[in-house]
Design a protein around this motif. Structure first.
Motif, PDB file in Angstrom:
ATOM      1  N   THR B  39     -15.493  -5.316  -7.546  1.00  0.00           N
ATOM      2  CA  THR B  39     -15.656  -4.268  -8.564  1.00  0.00           C
ATOM      3  C   THR B  39     -16.349  -4.882  -9.775  1.00  0.00           C
ATOM      4  O   THR B  39     -16.144  -6.053 -10.092  1.00  0.00           O
ATOM      5  CB  THR B  39     -14.311  -3.656  -8.990  1.00  0.00           C
ATOM      6  N   GLN B  85     -22.566   8.865  -8.791  1.00  0.00           N
ATOM      7  CA  GLN B  85     -21.456   9.394  -9.579  1.00  0.00           C
ATOM      8  C   GLN B  85     -21.143  10.855  -9.257  1.00  0.00           C
ATOM      9  O   GLN B  85     -20.023  11.210  -9.003  1.00  0.00           O
ATOM     10  CB  GLN B  85     -21.739   9.231 -11.067  1.00  0.00           C
ATOM     11  N   GLU B 162     -19.710   4.238 -10.139  1.00  0.00           N
ATOM     12  CA  GLU B 162     -18.668   5.078 -10.743  1.00  0.00           C
ATOM     13  C   GLU B 162     -18.435   6.361  -9.948  1.00  0.00           C
ATOM     14  O   GLU B 162     -18.513   7.458 -10.507  1.00  0.00           O
ATOM     15  CB  GLU B 162     -19.042   5.436 -12.195  1.00  0.00           C
ATOM     16  N   GLY B 165     -15.868   8.612 -11.478  1.00  0.00           N
ATOM     17  CA  GLY B 165     -15.915   8.675 -12.942  1.00  0.00           C
ATOM     18  C   GLY B 165     -15.715  10.058 -13.516  1.00  0.00           C
ATOM     19  O   GLY B 165     -15.217  10.207 -14.626  1.00  0.00           O
ATOM     20  N   ARG B 172      -8.502  10.817  -9.116  1.00  0.00           N
ATOM     21  CA  ARG B 172      -9.120   9.497  -9.070  1.00  0.00           C
ATOM     22  C   ARG B 172      -8.225   8.501  -8.333  1.00  0.00           C
ATOM     23  O   ARG B 172      -8.685   7.715  -7.511  1.00  0.00           O
ATOM     24  CB  ARG B 172      -9.355   9.039 -10.510  1.00  0.00           C
ATOM     25  N   THR B 194     -17.228   0.506 -12.188  1.00  0.00           N
ATOM     26  CA  THR B 194     -16.279   1.407 -12.840  1.00  0.00           C
ATOM     27  C   THR B 194     -16.066   0.974 -14.283  1.00  0.00           C
ATOM     28  O   THR B 194     -16.389  -0.150 -14.650  1.00  0.00           O
ATOM     29  CB  THR B 194     -14.925   1.426 -12.094  1.00  0.00           C
ATOM     30  N   ASP B 196     -12.986   1.900 -15.424  1.00  0.00           N
ATOM     31  CA  ASP B 196     -11.541   2.084 -15.400  1.00  0.00           C
ATOM     32  C   ASP B 196     -10.869   0.779 -14.938  1.00  0.00           C
ATOM     33  O   ASP B 196     -11.099   0.320 -13.822  1.00  0.00           O
ATOM     34  CB  ASP B 196     -11.200   3.234 -14.452  1.00  0.00           C
ATOM     35  N   GLU B 199      -8.528   0.961 -11.789  1.00  0.00           N
ATOM     36  CA  GLU B 199      -9.321   1.167 -10.586  1.00  0.00           C
ATOM     37  C   GLU B 199      -9.977  -0.151 -10.157  1.00  0.00           C
ATOM     38  O   GLU B 199     -10.001  -0.496  -8.980  1.00  0.00           O
ATOM     39  CB  GLU B 199     -10.393   2.221 -10.868  1.00  0.00           C
TER      40      GLU B 199
END
Lengths: 259, 264
Positions: B39, B85, B162, B165, B172, B194, B196, B199
């Protein structure tokens, strides 16, 4: 859903009522001597005259002549407008090259070229088709152009990520995405082609609804003239409605929720 | 050798209508092993999406190189597939039509397209919805279609920009678990961008933390949480530790940005 349906029906009901209102008012205004029928005739006289003209075949002759020119001009405008629009939408250079003509078309009244066409093509059908073609061309061209040009960049990028070639993007992304806008252009084109035919017929023809309008107009036979005017209006509404219907069919994927 | 090998990568953009050059990514080096789930996390403007698009072959490199299986990349290729996305589904095509789209563009010749598409649609759990159009689906379902479309072409590397996103927090989380379930099947090499933090940790074998001005890699963090994973690990000690570390990184970025704004 139900409420929406009701509102749509309500609009239809109100529209119909106001139409009937006008017709009734027209009849009464003349019957009571408020307006001289010489200027406007009456609904009942127009209806009677319509039946006469229908029976002697002149309605059929005039409608056929007008529709013949209409079909040719719209057909040509559709083919030329869509081809040029696709080229201009895809290649910015073509758009720049065609732009002056489009400005020209927007600002100069097309009818002004009528004498020129008469000089080239003579009085009658070819000139009428040429004028109506020019009337209908602009919206079809402009809408096709904007549809192709405004191809969704995210969709094009996604296609490229899967190895799409430019032709793939044109055929599979740009073109199908433009169909609804092109249909809207076609709907506008239908109205304008009909206008173009009728206007050109006013100037010079030996059959057709526009011809009948000027012919009886010059003879001051208002009732006979009104018949053709009413037919033109009905034809225009009918043709535009057919296109609107086709437009919603091709546009169904663009709405956000199920209607 | 690593499956993805990025060396000395730099990507410059020319600002529109000026000659000013803006460096989106600079000095990036990264190796990703086959079967690794990586990631990439960072605050907005750190060049994480640009990096991913460069690996996809959708952005041209200014400096350095990207190799996949030892081969220099030159534009998009069938060894990679991208999950975008949002809004990258063709609205006039059904779910099945959209999943077939990638196969069509690649001139797929590994058997019947419909069969292949349906297999992928069932894999992402949309078997009943194959004839639906995108506007009839929820955001989460649309992203399932996006994933199915990418997996259908059977790429070596799965690139995700993402993908969740635009979804609400709960969807999510569900999608993250779903993605791991699908990924566990054949463990394709995955790059997942990402912003986040949870995540980023939940999915990863390895987290790449990026910073800005210009976009660069600040740290690469190994994640040793056991697989298969489920929501329970969100409360584990190790997870908390990683979260704290990532927060510190992103907080640093935010404060440096505030500094820039104050000076400006």
């Amino acid at each position: 859903m139900i409420a929406e349906l009701f509102y749509r029906r309500q609009a239809l009901v109100l529209g119909t009522l106001s139409m009937i209102g006008i017709v009734v008012f027209w009849q009464i205004a003349v019957d009571t001597g408020f307006i001289n029928p010489f200027f406007i005739s009456t609904p009942s006289q127009v209806a009677a005259e319509f039946i006469t003209q229908f029976e002697d075949g002149s309605v059929a002759t005039n409608v056929a002549a007008t529709l013949y020119c209409f079909a040719w001009s719209l057909g040509l405008a559709t083919v030329v407008g869509i081809i040029l629009g696709m080229l201009a939408g895809w290649f910015a250079d073509v758009e720049s090259a065609l732009e002056p003509f489009i400005w020209f078309k927007y600002s100069a009244p097309t009818v002004a070229f009528y004498p020129l066409f008469v000089a080239w093509l003579g009085y009658g059908t070819p000139t009428i088709i040429a004028i109506a073609f020019l009337f209908a061309l602009t919206p079809i061209y402009a809408n096709t152009l904007s549809g192709i040009k405004n191809t969704d960049r995210d969709l094009a990028r996604a296609a490229r990520s899967f190895g799409a070639r430019p032709l793939d993007i044109f055929l599979r992304v740009a073109l199908p995405g433009s169909v609804p806008v092109m249909m809207a252009g076609l709907r506008l084109g239908v109205g304008r082609a009909l206008t173009g035919v009728v206007v050109a017929e006013l100037f010079g023809a030996n059959a057709g609804l526009g011809y009948a309008i000027t012919y009886y107009g010059q003879l001051m036979q208002t009732t006979k003239m009104m018949v053709s005017i009413v037919i033109v209006i009905v034809l225009g509404v009918l043709l535009t409605q057919i296109l609107s219907f086709l437009e919603t069919r091709t546009d169904s994927w663009r709405v956000d929720s199920n209607r | 050798m690593a499956q993805i090998e990025i060396r000395d990568l730099g990507i410059d953009y020319r600002k529109p209508k000026s000659n000013e050059v803006f460096s989106a990514v600079d000095n990036v080096a990264l190796s990703v092993e086959k079967g690794e789930f990586v990631t990439i996390v960072g605050s907005s403007g750190c060049g994480k999406s640009t990096l991913l698009m460069a690996v996809a072959g959708l952005v041209s490199l200014t400096r350095g190189s990207i190799q996949i299986d030892g081969k220099q990349i030159n534009g998009p290729g069938p060894d990679r597939a991208v999950v975008f996305q949002e809004a990258s589904l063709l609205p006039w095509r059904s779910v099945r039509g959209n999943v077939k789209f990638g196969l069509e563009m690649q001139r797929w010749n590994g058997g019947d397209l419909n069969e292949r598409a349906m297999q992928m649609i069932r894999l992402v759990g949309l078997g009943r919805f194959s004839d639906y159009h995108p506007h009839q689906l929820s955001g989460g379902m649309r992203q399932r279609v996006n994933i199915a479309r990418a997996l259908a072409v059977d790429p070596q590397v799965l690139l995700m920009d993402e993908p969740f996103g635009a979804l609400d927090a709960q969807t999510r989380e569900i999608m993250g678990t779903e993605l791991l379930r699908i990924w566990e099947r054949d463990k394709k090499t995955a790059l997942f961008v990402t912003h986040d933090i949870d995540e980023a940790i939940f999915l990863a074998d390895k987290i790449v933390v990026m910073g800005r001005n210009p976009g660069h890699i600040k740290e690469v963090i190994k994640v040793n949480l056991p697989r298969p994973r489920n929501e329970a690990i969100l409360d584990s000690e190790d997870f908390h530790e990683l979260r704290k570390r990532l927060r510190a990184h992103l907080a640093e970025d935010m404060s440096s940005m505030q500094l820039v704004q104050e000076v400006a």
